[in-house]
Design a protein around this motif. Sequence first.
Motif, PDB file in Angstrom:
ATOM      1  N   GLU A  64      71.290  51.259-125.167  1.00  0.00           N
ATOM      2  CA  GLU A  64      71.703  52.663-125.120  1.00  0.00           C
ATOM      3  C   GLU A  64      71.713  53.320-126.491  1.00  0.00           C
ATOM      4  OE1 GLU A  64      71.967  53.888-122.151  1.00  0.00           O
ATOM      5  OE2 GLU A  64      71.803  51.877-121.274  1.00  0.00           O
ATOM      6  N   ILE A  65      71.131  52.622-127.515  1.00  0.00           N
ATOM      7  CA  ILE A  65      71.089  53.215-128.849  1.00  0.00           C
ATOM      8  C   ILE A  65      69.659  53.232-129.378  1.00  0.00           C
ATOM      9  CG2 ILE A  65      71.974  53.158-131.215  1.00  0.00           C
ATOM     10  CD1 ILE A  65      74.388  51.617-130.213  1.00  0.00           C
ATOM     11  N   ALA A  66      69.084  52.050-129.662  1.00  0.00           N
ATOM     12  CA  ALA A  66      67.751  52.026-130.274  1.00  0.00           C
ATOM     13  C   ALA A  66      67.135  50.642-130.175  1.00  0.00           C
ATOM     14  CB  ALA A  66      67.833  52.458-131.741  1.00  0.00           C
TER      15      ALA A  66
ATOM     16  N   LEU B   4      61.433  56.751-138.665  1.00  0.00           N
ATOM     17  CA  LEU B   4      60.886  57.886-137.918  1.00  0.00           C
ATOM     18  C   LEU B   4      59.784  57.486-136.949  1.00  0.00           C
ATOM     19  CD1 LEU B   4      60.746  60.612-140.717  1.00  0.00           C
ATOM     20  CD2 LEU B   4      62.577  60.136-139.076  1.00  0.00           C
ATOM     21  N   GLY B   5      59.578  56.225-136.784  1.00  0.00           N
ATOM     22  CA  GLY B   5      58.578  55.803-135.815  1.00  0.00           C
ATOM     23  C   GLY B   5      57.389  55.120-136.429  1.00  0.00           C
ATOM     24  N   PRO B   6      56.247  55.138-135.736  1.00  0.00           N
ATOM     25  CA  PRO B   6      56.009  55.908-134.505  1.00  0.00           C
ATOM     26  C   PRO B   6      56.727  55.326-133.298  1.00  0.00           C
ATOM     27  CG  PRO B   6      54.131  54.494-134.970  1.00  0.00           C
ATOM     28  CD  PRO B   6      55.066  54.344-136.130  1.00  0.00           C
ATOM     29  N   ARG B   7      57.280  56.219-132.464  1.00  0.00           N
ATOM     30  CA  ARG B   7      57.925  55.776-131.230  1.00  0.00           C
ATOM     31  C   ARG B   7      56.846  55.264-130.273  1.00  0.00           C
ATOM     32  NH1 ARG B   7      61.611  56.196-134.434  1.00  0.00           N
ATOM     33  NH2 ARG B   7      63.345  57.683-134.257  1.00  0.00           N
ATOM     34  N   ARG B   8      57.144  54.172-129.621  1.00  0.00           N
ATOM     35  CA  ARG B   8      56.196  53.638-128.646  1.00  0.00           C
ATOM     36  C   ARG B   8      56.934  52.748-127.657  1.00  0.00           C
ATOM     37  NH1 ARG B   8      55.365  50.262-133.189  1.00  0.00           N
ATOM     38  NH2 ARG B   8      55.349  48.028-132.714  1.00  0.00           N
ATOM     39  N   ALA B   9      56.360  52.626-126.490  1.00  0.00           N
ATOM     40  CA  ALA B   9      56.957  51.786-125.460  1.00  0.00           C
ATOM     41  C   ALA B   9      56.624  50.327-125.741  1.00  0.00           C
ATOM     42  CB  ALA B   9      56.426  52.185-124.089  1.00  0.00           C
ATOM     43  N   ILE B  10      57.617  49.473-125.630  1.00  0.00           N
ATOM     44  CA  ILE B  10      57.438  48.037-125.783  1.00  0.00           C
ATOM     45  C   ILE B  10      57.575  47.403-124.401  1.00  0.00           C
ATOM     46  CG2 ILE B  10      58.363  45.920-126.797  1.00  0.00           C
ATOM     47  CD1 ILE B  10      57.136  47.651-128.896  1.00  0.00           C
ATOM     48  N   GLU B  11      56.597  46.571-124.031  1.00  0.00           N
ATOM     49  CA  GLU B  11      56.667  45.899-122.739  1.00  0.00           C
ATOM     50  C   GLU B  11      57.948  45.081-122.653  1.00  0.00           C
ATOM     51  OE1 GLU B  11      54.086  42.726-120.021  1.00  0.00           O
ATOM     52  OE2 GLU B  11      53.259  43.554-121.896  1.00  0.00           O
ATOM     53  N   GLU B  12      58.648  45.195-121.541  1.00  0.00           N
ATOM     54  CA  GLU B  12      59.920  44.497-121.379  1.00  0.00           C
ATOM     55  C   GLU B  12      59.717  42.993-121.538  1.00  0.00           C
ATOM     56  OE1 GLU B  12      64.083  44.421-120.686  1.00  0.00           O
ATOM     57  OE2 GLU B  12      62.677  46.043-121.148  1.00  0.00           O
TER      58      GLU B  12
ATOM     59  N   THR C 152      60.278  48.722-137.848  1.00  0.00           N
ATOM     60  CA  THR C 152      60.057  50.049-137.284  1.00  0.00           C
ATOM     61  C   THR C 152      61.031  50.318-136.150  1.00  0.00           C
ATOM     62  OG1 THR C 152      57.690  49.919-137.793  1.00  0.00           O
ATOM     63  CG2 THR C 152      58.374  51.580-136.201  1.00  0.00           C
ATOM     64  N   CYS C 153      61.649  51.482-136.157  1.00  0.00           N
ATOM     65  CA  CYS C 153      62.434  51.933-135.008  1.00  0.00           C
ATOM     66  C   CYS C 153      61.453  52.492-133.980  1.00  0.00           C
ATOM     67  CB  CYS C 153      63.435  53.002-135.426  1.00  0.00           C
ATOM     68  SG  CYS C 153      64.412  53.638-134.053  1.00  0.00           S
ATOM     69  N   VAL C 154      61.317  51.815-132.850  1.00  0.00           N
ATOM     70  CA  VAL C 154      60.272  52.182-131.889  1.00  0.00           C
ATOM     71  C   VAL C 154      60.806  53.003-130.717  1.00  0.00           C
ATOM     72  CG1 VAL C 154      58.757  50.262-132.473  1.00  0.00           C
ATOM     73  CG2 VAL C 154      60.527  49.940-130.743  1.00  0.00           C
ATOM     74  N   GLN C 155      62.116  52.964-130.481  1.00  0.00           N
ATOM     75  CA  GLN C 155      62.696  53.758-129.393  1.00  0.00           C
ATOM     76  C   GLN C 155      64.130  54.110-129.759  1.00  0.00           C
ATOM     77  OE1 GLN C 155      61.580  55.048-126.583  1.00  0.00           O
ATOM     78  NE2 GLN C 155      59.513  54.202-126.653  1.00  0.00           N
ATOM     79  N   THR C 156      64.556  55.322-129.377  1.00  0.00           N
ATOM     80  CA  THR C 156      65.967  55.707-129.534  1.00  0.00           C
ATOM     81  C   THR C 156      66.439  56.411-128.274  1.00  0.00           C
ATOM     82  OG1 THR C 156      65.462  57.874-130.506  1.00  0.00           O
ATOM     83  CG2 THR C 156      65.710  56.016-132.025  1.00  0.00           C
ATOM     84  N   ALA C 157      67.718  56.303-127.994  1.00  0.00           N
ATOM     85  CA  ALA C 157      68.299  57.069-126.908  1.00  0.00           C
ATOM     86  C   ALA C 157      68.465  58.525-127.357  1.00  0.00           C
ATOM     87  CB  ALA C 157      69.645  56.476-126.502  1.00  0.00           C
ATOM     88  N   ASP C 158      68.626  59.402-126.412  1.00  0.00           N
ATOM     89  CA  ASP C 158      68.798  60.815-126.738  1.00  0.00           C
ATOM     90  C   ASP C 158      70.052  61.022-127.596  1.00  0.00           C
ATOM     91  OD1 ASP C 158      66.569  61.404-125.236  1.00  0.00           O
ATOM     92  OD2 ASP C 158      67.701  61.984-123.446  1.00  0.00           O
ATOM     93  N   GLY C 159      69.900  61.853-128.625  1.00  0.00           N
ATOM     94  CA  GLY C 159      71.047  62.228-129.425  1.00  0.00           C
ATOM     95  C   GLY C 159      71.436  61.263-130.526  1.00  0.00           C
TER      96      GLY C 159
END
Length: 339
Positions: free
Chosen positions: A98-100, A58-66, A112-119
């Motif tokens: 396109e997933i996570a 469930l996160g926390p979601r956060r941006a990871i520098e490319e 940690t799951c830091v980013q997910t695509a919509d849906g």
Amino acid sequence: MSPKSAKSGARIRQANRIRRLAYHAYGLAITSDVEIPELPPLRDLRDAGRDRISLHLLGPRRAIEEPSKWLNASAYADGTPWLSSAKIEGGYLLRFPEIADFAIHDAGHALTCVQTADGITEITLRHLAIDHVMPRVLNLLGIESLHATAIAAPAGACAFLGDAGTGKSTLAASFHLSGMRAFCDDCLVLRDAPGTIMATPAYPGVRLWDDSLKALMSDADRDQPVAQYTSKTRLLGDVTNFRADSLPLMRIYFLQRPVEKNTAVASPAVTRISAAEAFPMLVSASFPLDLTDYGMLTRHFRFIIRVAATVPLRRLVMPNNFSALRAVCDSVIADLVAQ
């Protein structure tokens, strides 16, 4: 209720929740911020014999520098990107395009799951975490494993290795339905022991395509889907009665289909192969996280040499039809009995 009693009750409720969300798989203790029905519950978090992993879907979601450089990348057969890994500050990033995105930190003890695509659904995130990220966490923790499906034979575990679509899970499910239980699907944990290689199961269940499921159990009810991006179904996931005992690894079978896919061979063929022939196939059936980690690579190659020198190795050619599964199982059993 007194403030002291209220605090005590809150601590008990929190402890009970932690116990409900603690699991064991791959020989690890896993605590999670979501329920993971695919995994067997861990009854005692005080088990000092297990590495402990903290999983946060469930996160926390956060941006990871490319990342400026990717360590490793894999793709589907049609070239579509599937998984890329990179070093980031404090650990590693695993990206499923396109997933996570998943971040591995705390030397492999936190995921940690830091980013997910919509849906993207929770069931998809659970699948990615336990089936694709966790094997690479094992590698970071110094635990050896192979991309293999296995069964528990009377004298030990038998592992099946092969490319996608060769029938590893289907064969294991066929054995399971005939009384020889499925041991693991897609990730087999291994460790060296005096005179043998010991195998540890991941968690119960196999993942089958619809045609395999229909061939094995024509009247089977569909269990839960594996993830939203695949039509595979989970089968045989009895977490309550799951036996996580380690077993000696008795055989490794490298599955192959006939060269001409439209040609059905009359019967399965089991042949011995040498350690030298098996070595590159064992290396390719591993889950390296960081190919720049020369210490890991040295450790891993030495272990693969030990496996190839210790475990009897076989090539198993499987006919291109489900009706031959019984004959394939009989051929494996005959090979085990022959020693």
